[in-house]
Write an enzyme that holds these catalytic residues in place. Structure first.
Site, PDB file in Angstrom:
ATOM      1  N   GLY A  71       0.714  -1.260  -0.200  1.00 47.29           N
ATOM      2  CA  GLY A  71       0.081  -0.024  -0.173  1.00 47.29           C
ATOM      3  C   GLY A  71       0.947   1.274  -0.022  1.00 47.29           C
ATOM      4  N   GLN A 112      -2.313   6.951   0.971  1.00 47.22           N
ATOM      5  CA  GLN A 112      -1.841   7.846   1.751  1.00 47.22           C
ATOM      6  C   GLN A 112      -1.221   7.617   2.804  1.00 47.22           C
ATOM      7  OE1 GLN A 112      -4.857  10.670   4.207  1.00 47.22           O
ATOM      8  NE2 GLN A 112      -4.774   8.870   5.260  1.00 47.22           N
ATOM      9  N   ASP A 113      -1.282   6.502   3.505  1.00 42.18           N
ATOM     10  CA  ASP A 113      -0.367   6.042   4.826  1.00 42.18           C
ATOM     11  C   ASP A 113       0.893   5.624   4.409  1.00 42.18           C
ATOM     12  OD1 ASP A 113      -2.782   6.489   6.022  1.00 42.18           O
ATOM     13  OD2 ASP A 113      -3.260   4.934   7.162  1.00 42.18           O
ATOM     14  N   LEU A 163      -1.728  -8.290  -3.510  1.00 42.20           N
ATOM     15  CA  LEU A 163      -2.233  -9.006  -2.317  1.00 42.20           C
ATOM     16  C   LEU A 163      -3.251 -10.363  -2.949  1.00 42.20           C
ATOM     17  CD1 LEU A 163      -1.084  -7.124  -0.596  1.00 42.20           C
ATOM     18  CD2 LEU A 163      -3.383  -6.969   0.722  1.00 42.20           C
ATOM     19  N   LEU A 210      -0.559  -2.248   4.595  1.00 44.12           N
ATOM     20  CA  LEU A 210      -1.464  -1.144   4.386  1.00 44.12           C
ATOM     21  C   LEU A 210      -2.256  -1.432   3.330  1.00 44.12           C
ATOM     22  CD1 LEU A 210       0.993   1.875   5.368  1.00 44.12           C
ATOM     23  CD2 LEU A 210       0.128   0.227   6.830  1.00 44.12           C
ATOM     24  N   ALA A 211      -1.844  -2.260   2.366  1.00 40.05           N
ATOM     25  CA  ALA A 211      -2.617  -2.240   1.022  1.00 40.05           C
ATOM     26  C   ALA A 211      -4.154  -2.933   1.579  1.00 40.05           C
ATOM     27  CB  ALA A 211      -2.113  -3.229   0.242  1.00 40.05           C
ATOM     28  N   SER A 246      -8.814  -1.357  11.511  1.00 42.88           N
ATOM     29  CA  SER A 246      -9.872  -0.398  11.368  1.00 42.88           C
ATOM     30  C   SER A 246     -10.735  -0.013  12.352  1.00 42.88           C
ATOM     31  CB  SER A 246     -10.368  -0.257   9.945  1.00 42.88           C
ATOM     32  OG  SER A 246     -11.366   0.928   9.922  1.00 42.88           O
ATOM     33  N   GLU A 288     -13.389   1.052  11.869  1.00 39.02           N
ATOM     34  CA  GLU A 288     -14.754   0.250  11.032  1.00 39.02           C
ATOM     35  C   GLU A 288     -15.132  -0.982  11.563  1.00 39.02           C
ATOM     36  OE1 GLU A 288     -16.369   2.525   8.837  1.00 39.02           O
ATOM     37  OE2 GLU A 288     -17.853   1.040   8.013  1.00 39.02           O
ATOM     38  N   TYR A 326     -16.365  -4.128   3.770  1.00 33.32           N
ATOM     39  CA  TYR A 326     -14.997  -3.606   4.296  1.00 33.32           C
ATOM     40  C   TYR A 326     -14.938  -4.059   5.569  1.00 33.32           C
ATOM     41  CZ  TYR A 326     -11.433  -0.360   5.633  1.00 33.32           C
ATOM     42  OH  TYR A 326     -10.393  -0.091   6.420  1.00 33.32           O
TER      43      TYR A 326
HETATM   44  P1  NAP Z   1      -5.502   4.005   0.401  1.00 34.14           P
HETATM   45  O1  NAP Z   1      -4.925   5.588   0.307  1.00 34.14           O
HETATM   46  O2  NAP Z   1      -6.788   3.541   0.006  1.00 34.14           O
HETATM   47  O3  NAP Z   1      -4.411   2.901  -0.083  1.00 34.14           O
HETATM   48  C1  NAP Z   1      -4.636   1.721  -0.180  1.00 34.14           C
HETATM   49  C2  NAP Z   1      -3.561   1.116  -0.967  1.00 34.14           C
HETATM   50  O4  NAP Z   1      -3.487  -0.293  -1.154  1.00 34.14           O
HETATM   51  C3  NAP Z   1      -3.109   1.628  -2.180  1.00 34.14           C
HETATM   52  O5  NAP Z   1      -1.679   1.728  -2.164  1.00 34.14           O
HETATM   53  C4  NAP Z   1      -3.463   0.480  -3.215  1.00 34.14           C
HETATM   54  O6  NAP Z   1      -2.610   0.581  -4.409  1.00 34.14           O
HETATM   55  C5  NAP Z   1      -3.096  -0.879  -2.547  1.00 34.14           C
HETATM   56  N1  NAP Z   1      -3.821  -1.839  -3.044  1.00 34.14           N
HETATM   57  C6  NAP Z   1      -5.028  -2.061  -3.334  1.00 34.14           C
HETATM   58  N2  NAP Z   1      -5.562  -3.335  -3.594  1.00 34.14           N
HETATM   59  C7  NAP Z   1      -4.218  -4.068  -3.711  1.00 34.14           C
HETATM   60  C8  NAP Z   1      -3.746  -5.288  -4.141  1.00 34.14           C
HETATM   61  N3  NAP Z   1      -4.806  -6.049  -4.729  1.00 34.14           N
HETATM   62  N4  NAP Z   1      -2.290  -5.725  -4.058  1.00 34.14           N
HETATM   63  C9  NAP Z   1      -1.511  -4.667  -3.568  1.00 34.14           C
HETATM   64  N5  NAP Z   1      -1.900  -3.400  -3.150  1.00 34.14           N
HETATM   65  C10 NAP Z   1      -3.364  -3.107  -3.279  1.00 34.14           C
HETATM   66  O7  NAP Z   1      -5.406   3.657   2.148  1.00 34.14           O
HETATM   67  P2  NAP Z   1      -4.844   4.338   3.275  1.00 34.14           P
HETATM   68  O8  NAP Z   1      -5.864   5.525   3.516  1.00 34.14           O
HETATM   69  O9  NAP Z   1      -3.539   4.948   2.874  1.00 34.14           O
HETATM   70  O10 NAP Z   1      -5.140   3.406   4.359  1.00 34.14           O
HETATM   71  C11 NAP Z   1      -4.037   2.332   4.569  1.00 34.14           C
HETATM   72  C12 NAP Z   1      -4.744   1.144   5.337  1.00 34.14           C
HETATM   73  O11 NAP Z   1      -5.098   1.580   6.508  1.00 34.14           O
HETATM   74  C13 NAP Z   1      -5.709   0.599   4.400  1.00 34.14           C
HETATM   75  O12 NAP Z   1      -5.704  -1.156   4.717  1.00 34.14           O
HETATM   76  C14 NAP Z   1      -7.032   0.930   5.268  1.00 34.14           C
HETATM   77  O13 NAP Z   1      -8.011   0.043   5.026  1.00 34.14           O
HETATM   78  C15 NAP Z   1      -6.273   1.107   6.645  1.00 34.14           C
HETATM   79  N6  NAP Z   1      -7.127   2.193   7.407  1.00 34.14           N
HETATM   80  C16 NAP Z   1      -7.116   3.423   7.018  1.00 34.14           C
HETATM   81  C17 NAP Z   1      -7.776   4.450   7.761  1.00 34.14           C
HETATM   82  C18 NAP Z   1      -7.721   5.862   7.381  1.00 34.14           C
HETATM   83  O14 NAP Z   1      -8.438   6.776   7.867  1.00 34.14           O
HETATM   84  N7  NAP Z   1      -6.940   6.274   6.604  1.00 34.14           N
HETATM   85  C19 NAP Z   1      -8.290   4.188   8.865  1.00 34.14           C
HETATM   86  C20 NAP Z   1      -7.867   2.852   9.317  1.00 34.14           C
HETATM   87  C21 NAP Z   1      -7.630   1.932   8.877  1.00 34.14           C
HETATM   88  P3  NAP Z   1      -2.803   1.239  -5.602  1.00 34.14           P
HETATM   89  O15 NAP Z   1      -2.318   2.511  -5.825  1.00 34.14           O
HETATM   90  O16 NAP Z   1      -2.298   0.136  -6.842  1.00 34.14           O
HETATM   91  O17 NAP Z   1      -4.403   1.100  -5.898  1.00 34.14           O
HETATM   92  N1  GDD Z   2     -17.054   9.425   1.427  1.00 32.24           N
HETATM   93  C1  GDD Z   2     -18.106  10.031   1.770  1.00 32.24           C
HETATM   94  N2  GDD Z   2     -18.698  10.872   0.736  1.00 32.24           N
HETATM   95  N3  GDD Z   2     -18.591  10.092   2.865  1.00 32.24           N
HETATM   96  C2  GDD Z   2     -19.628  11.097   3.208  1.00 32.24           C
HETATM   97  C3  GDD Z   2     -20.196  11.851   2.325  1.00 32.24           C
HETATM   98  C4  GDD Z   2     -19.762  11.675   0.982  1.00 32.24           C
HETATM   99  O1  GDD Z   2     -20.135  12.347   0.101  1.00 32.24           O
HETATM  100  N4  GDD Z   2     -21.313  12.393   2.989  1.00 32.24           N
HETATM  101  C5  GDD Z   2     -21.431  11.842   4.054  1.00 32.24           C
HETATM  102  N5  GDD Z   2     -20.177  11.136   4.292  1.00 32.24           N
HETATM  103  C6  GDD Z   2     -20.152  10.201   5.570  1.00 32.24           C
HETATM  104  C7  GDD Z   2     -20.170   8.691   5.504  1.00 32.24           C
HETATM  105  O2  GDD Z   2     -21.478   8.293   5.395  1.00 32.24           O
HETATM  106  C8  GDD Z   2     -19.468   8.448   6.605  1.00 32.24           C
HETATM  107  O3  GDD Z   2     -20.078   8.441   7.922  1.00 32.24           O
HETATM  108  C9  GDD Z   2     -18.471   9.551   6.953  1.00 32.24           C
HETATM  109  O4  GDD Z   2     -18.855  10.656   6.056  1.00 32.24           O
HETATM  110  C10 GDD Z   2     -17.124   9.111   6.727  1.00 32.24           C
HETATM  111  O5  GDD Z   2     -16.808   8.752   5.520  1.00 32.24           O
HETATM  112  P1  GDD Z   2     -15.389   8.306   4.645  1.00 32.24           P
HETATM  113  O6  GDD Z   2     -14.699   9.681   4.686  1.00 32.24           O
HETATM  114  O7  GDD Z   2     -15.767   7.591   3.215  1.00 32.24           O
HETATM  115  O8  GDD Z   2     -14.567   7.492   5.756  1.00 32.24           O
HETATM  116  P2  GDD Z   2     -14.995   5.979   6.524  1.00 32.24           P
HETATM  117  O9  GDD Z   2     -15.412   6.316   7.976  1.00 32.24           O
HETATM  118  O10 GDD Z   2     -16.468   5.411   5.824  1.00 32.24           O
HETATM  119  O11 GDD Z   2     -13.965   5.048   6.176  1.00 32.24           O
HETATM  120  C11 GDD Z   2     -12.729   5.746   6.634  1.00 32.24           C
HETATM  121  O12 GDD Z   2     -12.254   5.324   7.631  1.00 32.24           O
HETATM  122  C12 GDD Z   2     -12.121   4.138   8.414  1.00 32.24           C
HETATM  123  C13 GDD Z   2     -11.661   4.066   9.656  1.00 32.24           C
HETATM  124  O13 GDD Z   2     -12.854   4.191  10.569  1.00 32.24           O
HETATM  125  C14 GDD Z   2     -11.729   4.914   5.248  1.00 32.24           C
HETATM  126  O14 GDD Z   2     -10.177   5.512   5.559  1.00 32.24           O
HETATM  127  C15 GDD Z   2     -11.513   3.442   5.842  1.00 32.24           C
HETATM  128  O15 GDD Z   2     -10.621   2.614   5.010  1.00 32.24           O
HETATM  129  C16 GDD Z   2     -11.228   3.279   7.239  1.00 32.24           C
HETATM  130  O16 GDD Z   2     -11.002   2.058   7.694  1.00 32.24           O
END
Ligand code: NAP
Ligand code: GDD
Length: 397
Positions: free
Chosen positions: A62, A66-67, A111, A132-133, A187, A189, A211
């Protein structure tokens, strides 16, 4: 070009790395050999070579996300040798990684493909693997539920298996000194329809999306490999974390881009879904520090990471428009197309364990984060290069 460090042989599974220590981790039945050695001890043992200290080596799946970018920057700043896994033949996000992270070495893998992960671990020979992917966009997990299960869920199994196979770990052969340490991106989530608030490591899960269900599988599997094989495998249960590098499909970035477009007269309307959902939003740059700290402990453990402060989507919107001197009510339109089949109404972290045991603290507050994102997008959209929005538009269930 292969550097000297890459060519240096690094045995992952040979007998010199197999030094079980007779100390079982908490919760693991005694009578079995578990090879926990301290991080410092393991690091020191790698530093005794004639050529001087070796940098710790990390493999990040990943890396294009972002991460991945923030973690790579952080690990490079700590002197790590950083490798990133990238998928695809001509991944359009690779040039961005090359620009931002010129010192990261890239290795191909997916993956979905067990063999490619084994080859990547063999090639990189990491001390630490950060998984992180994932398919990380929650709405997409209803549209492509099976793929989400394969990548976000079973992908964790494949990475753990790659480490296990490359390290020669089995039911009768436990890891030893210098074993590969594994971090899983779990997560908040997973808490879904929360059973209590705030949420801790002990709060039970009730995921509300495919998810979330896939993340629960990866979380328990990581625990299971720790308990079954004695692997140093941990999960960070991270609450939402954002940044100017956040994908435009997530609400914070969608809002910061929407504000910038409204301010610059590029678009008037911002169409959003549920404004009353609450999230515990932090800054991604703060959260990657916690990932590294989790792999630097004497004993493996899972941690909740979040700020402990929760805001509604509406307050995010109000604040973001305020930064640009605009009134959100002139621009935001509620659109049922963005309402999810099942919603996570509120999330709020209790990260006391991380504060006490890792010494981790978030340094960036909500207002600062929103301001940073809006200002960054104003600058981005005012620039000559413009911005190509990668968002998909309406979500069709
Ligand atoms: P992101 O920006 O969506 O990045 C996801 C990464 O996964 C990308 O580099 C993507 O590569 C890679 N990926 C997707 N499918 C793949 C596959 N089949 N094989 C290899 N790589 C693959 O996510 P992020 O926000 O950085 O989050 C990183 C991790 O933390 C994720 O697992 C997410 O679920 C988890 N997480 C995130 C948050 C948050 O708020 N950001 C919170 C809790 C947990 P490509 O560029 O090739 O698509
Ligand atoms: N994306 C999105 N778009 N969300 C919206 C919108 C919209 O137009 N309007 C309202 N929301 C609300 C969603 O319904 C949700 O309750 C909240 O905004 C946050 O949505 P996201 O930013 O899409 O994030 P998430 O909470 O569903 O998931 C993210 O955080 C998780 C950790 O709790 C992702 O980064 C997940 O990968 C991560 O695990």
């Amino acid at each position: 070009m292969l550097t000297e460090a890459l060519l240096r042989p690094r045995d992952l599974s040979g007998s010199e790395h197999y030094h079980p220590v007779h100390r079982a981790p908490p919760g693991v039945p005694s009578g079995r050999c578990y090879g926990w050695v301290g991080y410092r001890e393991a690091t020191d043992s790698r530093c005794r070579g004639r050529e001087g200290p070796l940098a710790r080596r990390a493999l990040i799946t990943g890396i294009t996300g972002q991460d991945g970018s923030y973690l790579a920057e952080h690990l490079l700043s700590l002197g790590y040798d950083v490798w990133g896994l990238v998928r695809g033949q001509s991944n359009p996000r690779v040039p961005r990684v090359r620009d931002l992270l010129a010192d990261v070495k890239l290795v191909r893998g997916d993956l979905l493909d067990q063999g490619s992960l084994i080859a990547a671990v063999e090639r990189a020979q990491p001390d630490e693997v950060y998984n992180l992917a994932a398919i990380s966009y929650v709405p997409m997990s209803w549209q492509q539920a099976e793929l989400t299960g394969e990548v976000t869920g079973l992908g964790v199994l494949r990475v753990l298996e790659a480490i296990r196979v490359c390290s020669g770990i089995s039911a009768s052969r436990t890891p030893g000194r210098g074993q590969i340490r594994f971090y899983q991106a779990s997560s908040s989530e997973m808490f879904g329809q929360v059973r209590e608030s705030p949420q801790t490591e002990a709060t039970s899960f009730h995921p509300r999306s495919p998810y979330g269900v896939a993340k629960v599988y990866g979380h328990f599997l990581t625990q299971n490999y720790r308990e079954s094989y004695g692997m140093y495998a941990v999960s960070g249960i991270l609450f939402n974390h954002e940044s100017p590098r956040r994908g435009s499909e997530f609400v914070t970035r969608k809002v910061s881009l929407g504000v910038a477009k409204a301010k610059l007269g590029l678009e008037r309307q911002l169409r959003l879904g549920n404004l009353s959902a609450s999230r515990d939003w932090g800054f991604a740059g703060d959260y990657v520090r916690a990932m590294q700290l989790m792999l630097a402990q004497d004993e493996p453990a899972d941690f909740v990471i979040g700020t402990g402060i929760t805001h509604t989507v509406q307050s995010l919107v109000e604040r973001a428009f305020e930064v640009a001197g605009l009134d959100w009510q002139d621009h935001v339109v509620c659109d049922a197309a963005f309402i999810r089949p099942a919603e996570v109404d509120q999330l709020c972290a209790d990260a006391s364990k991380a504060r006490q045991r890792l010494g981790w603290e978030p340094l960036t507050g909500f207002d600062e984060l929103v301001t940073m994102m809006v200002e960054s997008d104003l600058k981005l959209l005012s620039g000559n290069g413009g911005y190509q929005d990668g968002s998909f538009g309406h979500d069709v269930w």
